[in-house]
Design a protein around this motif. Structure first.
Motif, mmCIF file in Angstrom:
data_model
loop_
_atom_site.group_PDB
_atom_site.id
_atom_site.type_symbol
_atom_site.label_atom_id
_atom_site.label_comp_id
_atom_site.label_asym_id
_atom_site.label_seq_id
_atom_site.Cartn_x
_atom_site.Cartn_y
_atom_site.Cartn_z
ATOM 1 N N LEU A 48 6.103 9.739 -9.206
ATOM 2 C CA LEU A 48 5.242 8.845 -9.994
ATOM 3 C C LEU A 48 4.075 9.603 -10.603
ATOM 4 O O LEU A 48 3.570 10.553 -10.023
ATOM 5 C CB LEU A 48 4.669 7.751 -9.088
ATOM 6 C CG LEU A 48 5.393 6.410 -9.004
ATOM 7 C CD1 LEU A 48 4.587 5.460 -8.136
ATOM 8 C CD2 LEU A 48 5.609 5.788 -10.368
ATOM 9 N N LEU B 196 -0.889 2.386 -4.811
ATOM 10 C CA LEU B 196 -1.235 2.739 -3.429
ATOM 11 C C LEU B 196 -2.726 2.591 -3.099
ATOM 12 O O LEU B 196 -3.084 2.409 -1.934
ATOM 13 C CB LEU B 196 -0.791 4.167 -3.127
ATOM 14 C CG LEU B 196 0.719 4.388 -3.011
ATOM 15 C CD1 LEU B 196 1.022 5.839 -2.701
ATOM 16 C CD2 LEU B 196 1.321 3.502 -1.921
ATOM 17 N N LEU C 291 1.076 11.257 -0.445
ATOM 18 C CA LEU C 291 0.754 11.328 -1.873
ATOM 19 C C LEU C 291 1.501 12.477 -2.550
ATOM 20 O O LEU C 291 1.869 12.388 -3.720
ATOM 21 C CB LEU C 291 -0.758 11.475 -2.076
ATOM 22 C CG LEU C 291 -1.570 10.224 -1.717
ATOM 23 C CD1 LEU C 291 -3.064 10.517 -1.740
ATOM 24 C CD2 LEU C 291 -1.254 9.078 -2.665
ATOM 25 N N THR D 248 0.359 5.684 -9.421
ATOM 26 C CA THR D 248 0.225 5.931 -7.973
ATOM 27 C C THR D 248 -1.079 5.324 -7.463
ATOM 28 O O THR D 248 -1.112 4.650 -6.424
ATOM 29 C CB THR D 248 0.233 7.448 -7.672
ATOM 30 O OG1 THR D 248 1.408 8.005 -8.224
ATOM 31 C CG2 THR D 248 0.175 7.723 -6.185
ATOM 32 N N GLY E 299 0.038 16.027 -8.228
ATOM 33 C CA GLY E 299 1.385 15.454 -8.314
ATOM 34 C C GLY E 299 1.983 15.568 -9.708
ATOM 35 O O GLY E 299 3.205 15.517 -9.870
ATOM 36 N N CYS F 177 -3.180 13.004 -6.672
ATOM 37 C CA CYS F 177 -2.354 12.420 -7.743
ATOM 38 C C CYS F 177 -2.274 13.349 -8.945
ATOM 39 O O CYS F 177 -1.234 13.428 -9.602
ATOM 40 C CB CYS F 177 -2.908 11.071 -8.177
ATOM 41 S SG CYS F 177 -2.713 9.817 -6.917
ATOM 42 N N VAL G 172 4.993 11.060 -3.071
ATOM 43 C CA VAL G 172 4.961 10.049 -4.141
ATOM 44 C C VAL G 172 4.722 10.716 -5.499
ATOM 45 O O VAL G 172 5.323 10.335 -6.511
ATOM 46 C CB VAL G 172 3.866 8.989 -3.846
ATOM 47 C CG1 VAL G 172 3.685 8.048 -5.018
ATOM 48 C CG2 VAL G 172 4.240 8.195 -2.604
ATOM 49 N N GLY G 173 3.861 11.747 -5.503
ATOM 50 C CA GLY G 173 3.554 12.466 -6.745
ATOM 51 C C GLY G 173 4.763 13.124 -7.373
ATOM 52 O O GLY G 173 4.779 13.423 -8.566
#
Lengths: 431, 196
Positions: A331, A340, A324, A336, A369, A366, A327-328
């Motif tokens: 996105l 996900l 995460l 996210t 992120g 998130c 990904v953060g």
């Protein structure tokens, strides 16, 4: 062939196709190539049915509440009250910055709104008192991410809807982690005060001044009380509570505080509706995406490959934090969760992680992120408000980001922090 | 080139005017949603008589809010996208990539309009809503249950408006590729929108 839709979606994503289109075009292309044209109609219906939901309606109402409160100028009142409470601590205005973010979180639930509304007031104040501007911007960005953790929270509503969880349980589970995050940031400021040479604390506010500041801020600060009180007492559903919060904001702005003008209302409605339309369409396409993911057995395939690495929940939770975090960087929080959530949550629930605890881990990851470059939405918002370059804000955020990552680890491995409150109130079963 | 610019700016003007009108209606939908839900709470607790229609009416309004507003967000760059890779490409390659993706979007939206039309006019659209009534004079009672197609039409309007915007953006990207960027009218603002 349908299993290829996730890689195809990722290709579209990195080529710059808006996520709402990518989530439909990738599976539609494969269905068309497969000759399943009738299923494309089902995809369309899934998007429509995904949005045709009463619980989802809380999103536009919370957006409207935030817009109304901002337009009514509550930020100055909240900053004033926070200054009366903690302004006398070492690094006073930095502490005020964190506390007003925690209060604002109970009203708006949006990190970007927090930066825009509070940052424009507190950053110039901190600069005028001798705080380095990058430091002021850094703590503003770092504390803003508490917004979507403490209820109300737009991304928690999205998570609850997409994953079929209780909004009330998620809201309750976010309260303590949000406050915990805020307290950890305040402690960090205290430790940094000497090495950064932060200005001496201001004089402690008298009871009279504190009372006056509290009286000015009491109306907006009643919003979370009304909201959570209404939901937990069973008087309102979360959607109704959100509408009541919007009505309350309108009423106090127009008639009690008298800081909201009738001429502002069309603009407020238009901005809230515009943002809501994007989120609603995103959720609608996510529901179609989720259906295709299930048909393609994506969660099972991913589960098999993850479980091949380890079946220890503690190891897997650490890995999901790493995933995460990465990904953060690329996105925003909402997408996210939408992409996900349906893939990861079933796996973790199957290995014994409480679904509400996993939701909190995901939501906090998130939101943090939003602070990580190169695509940190809060970094961009802070840069716009402070006039500093994104790179400068990013560097200034780093010490706080490290603390927030440690907080994530604590929240991940101590479920009681997020689960005790919902358990005490009967929203989550005791183990 | 002149013809392309005239087409681009002409479509831009039409889209701008239509979407401005849609924004007013969308904003009104949001205001009405609040009123309807507050009525529901008031009737349930103050008058002790729960109303049947507010839930469906507010969903109706929310669907239309989305249908009317989403295209404005798309036109202003408000849809979340990762444009990092395109930004790092040579300018012409980046613009070419954007054009290809917009073309793909146009095809998908055109198919969606076709599906939407068949959904609205098809049998599913003829079913009645659960609780929404229309005041008409053709029936004995003067009231008629609203068909579901009135709600489903929000999605059709949404994809149609998105298609119009996608065509405009595609033509703009073509004009930019052909070096006529300076002749393009300006789209008001670029914003990123989301729940964060």
């Amino acid at each position: 062939m349908l299993s290829l839709f996730v890689p195809l979606f990722l290709v579209f994503l990195f080529l710059g196709l808006p996520i709402v289109f990518g989530m439909v075009i990738a599976p539609a292309l494969l269905l068309w190539a497969n000759g399943d044209t009738r299923d494309i109609v089902l995809l369309y219906r899934n998007v429509y049915e995904g949005m045709n939901s009463f619980p989802l309606m809380a999103i536009p109402f919370f957006m409207l509440t935030g817009e109304l409160m901002n337009s009514a100028g509550i930020s100055r009142r909240i900053v004033g009250f926070a200054a009366a409470m903690v302004g006398h601590f070492r690094g006073g205005l930095a502490q005020v910055n964190v506390v007003d973010s925690m209060m604002f979180a109970g009203i708006s639930g949006s990190a970007v709104a927090d930066v825009s509304a509070l940052g424009s007031i507190i950053i110039p104040q901190m600069e005028a008192k001798g705080y380095p501007k990058p430091f002021a911007a850094g703590i503003t960005a770092a504390s803003a991410i508490i917004g979507p953790i403490i209820p109300p929270s737009g991304i928690m509503i999205i998570y609850a809807y997409v994953m079929g969880e209780s909004v009330a349980a998620l809201f309750l589970a976010g309260i303590v982690p949000g406050i915990f995050m805020g307290l950890c940031l305040m402690l960090t400021i205290r430790f940094m005060a000497d090495s950064y040479g932060l200005p001496a604390a201001q004089q402690k506010a008298s009871w009279r001044d504190a009372g006056r500041a509290g009286a000015e801020a009491i109306w907006p600060l009643m919003t979370p009380v009304l909201l959570m009180g209404g939901i937990l007492s069973g008087v309102f559903t979360p959607t109704e509570a959100a509408a009541v919060a919007a009505g309350y904001s309108f009423f106090i702005g127009l008639f009690v505080m008298r800081t909201l003008k009738v001429s502002q209302i069309p603009g407020v409605l238009s901005r809230a509706a515009l943002t809501s339309s994007v989120v609603l369409l995103l959720v609608g396409t996510a529901m179609a995406f989720k259906t295709v993911a299930a048909l393609a057995h994506t969660p099972e395939m991913l589960a098999d490959s993850i479980l091949a690495v380890s079946d220890n929940p503690l190891v897997l939770l650490f890995l999901v934090n790493v995933l995460l975090f990465v990904v953060g960087m690329f996105l925003d929080a909402g997408p996210t969760i939408i992409i996900l959530g349906p893939i990861l949550a079933p796996l973790f629930v199957a290995i014994g992680v409480d679904p509400v605890h996993f939701a909190v881990v995901m939501v906090v990851n998130c939101t943090v992120g939003l602070l990580t470059p190169p695509m940190g939405l809060v970094l961009f918002a802070t840069s716009a408000v402070s006039g500093l370059r994104v790179e400068t804000v990013t560097r200034a955020v780093m010490p706080f980001l490290i603390v927030e990552m440690l907080v994530i680890l604590v929240l991940t491995y101590v479920p009681a922090i997020s689960l005790t409150l919902p358990r005490l109130l009967g929203y989550v079963a005791w183990p | 080139m002149t013809a392309l610019l005239v087409l681009c700016n002409g479509l831009g003007q039409i889209n701008g005017a239509v979407l401005a009108f849609c924004r007013w209606i969308g904003a009104a939908c949001l205001g009405l949603m609040v009123v309807v839900i507050l009525m529901q709470v008031f009737f349930r607790y103050a008058l002790g008589s729960a109303l049947a229609w507010p839930e469906e009416a507010s969903r109706f309004l929310m669907l239309w809010l989305m249908g009317l507003m989403a295209a404005t967000a798309f036109r202003r760059g408000g849809f979340v996208a990762i444009d990092m890779m395109v930004a790092k490409m040579p300018a012409r390659l980046g613009m070419l990539t954007t054009s290809v993706l917009l073309l793909l979007t146009i095809i998908t939206l055109a198919v969606s309009v076709q599906i939407g039309l068949s959904e609205v006019t098809g049998i599913g659209g003829q079913f009645e809503t659960d609780s929404l009534w229309l005041p008409v004079m053709v029936t004995e009672s003067g009231w008629l249950k609203m068909p579901k197609s009135w709600m489903m039409a929000s999605m059709l309007v949404c994809v149609t408006l998105l298609l119009a915007v996608a065509v405009e953006l595609f033509l703009r990207s073509l004009a930019t590729l052909l070096g006529a960027r300076d002749g393009l009218s300006v789209i008001p603002e670029t914003i990123t929108l989301g729940s964060e």
